[in-house]
Design an enzyme around this catalytic site. Structure first.
Site, PDB file in Angstrom:
ATOM      1  N   ARG A  58       0.805  -1.224   0.000  1.00  0.00           N
ATOM      2  CA  ARG A  58       0.000   0.000   0.000  1.00  0.00           C
ATOM      3  C   ARG A  58       0.835   1.270   0.000  1.00  0.00           C
ATOM      4  O   ARG A  58       0.327   2.337  -0.325  1.00  0.00           O
ATOM      5  CB  ARG A  58      -0.998  -0.032   1.158  1.00  0.00           C
ATOM      6  N   GLU A  95       5.096  -8.846  14.989  1.00  0.00           N
ATOM      7  CA  GLU A  95       4.525  -9.261  16.271  1.00  0.00           C
ATOM      8  C   GLU A  95       4.920 -10.698  16.604  1.00  0.00           C
ATOM      9  O   GLU A  95       5.235 -11.026  17.740  1.00  0.00           O
ATOM     10  CB  GLU A  95       2.999  -9.127  16.216  1.00  0.00           C
TER      11      GLU A  95
END
Length: 170
Positions: A58, A95
């Site tokens: 993006r 993460e």
């Protein structure tokens, strides 16, 4: 124009408790998309950059039209193994695990002023890695620009010393 009106919030995506900010609803509206990129261009024009660098995927939909509007080139930052030429890579933590981003070795000349651009500033890991790659090639990072900033995730802290421009802040 209130750009938040063009962002769809999807609860519990990609996992429970997350309120995902979906930019596809802004991108599909030609006037809102154009105005968003114009507004960011107006915010950063004074930086007099030579290039825009954006991470996949993006970052491409923000950075490439921004580069066109500013009359400068665009440098794609890709995941490891996706660029065809000789690259420089660096890893970053996710993460759960890690990943690598890469840039062509000849994408940036030493001393060129580069604006990094992406759709979203959350924790700042991807953009901090993009900044690191630009600097590894001798580029001067002039700032960072985003459609959306999630201020409550403190991503700016990883971009210490950089001017950060955000169209929308949550």
């Amino acid at each position: 124009m209130n750009f938040k009106d063009y962002i769809r919030v999807i609860p519990d995506f990609p996992q429970p408790g997350i309120r995902f900010k979906d930019i596809t609803t802004l991108l599909k509206d030609a006037e809102a998309y154009r105005k968003a990129v114009e507004t960011i261009a107006d915010q950063v024009r004074h930086l007099n950059v030579d290039l825009i660098a954006g991470p996949e995927a993006r970052g491409f939909v923000v950075g490439a039209p921004l580069a066109l509007m500013l009359g400068v080139g665009f440098v794609p930052i890709r995941k490891s193994g996706k660029l065809p030429g000789e690259t420089v890579e660096t890893s970053y933590d996710l993460e759960y695990g890690s990943d690598k981003l890469a840039i062509h070795k000849d994408a940036i000349k030493p001393g060129q002023r580069v604006l990094v651009a992406d759709d979203l500033l959350a924790t700042g890991g991807t953009i901090a890695t993009t900044v690191k790659l630009v600097r590894m090639l001798g580029g001067e990072v002039a700032g960072a620009a985003f459609l959306i900033e999630l201020g409550y995730l403190n991503g700016r802290e990883k971009l210490e010393g950089l001017d950060v421009y955000s169209l929308i802040t949550y």
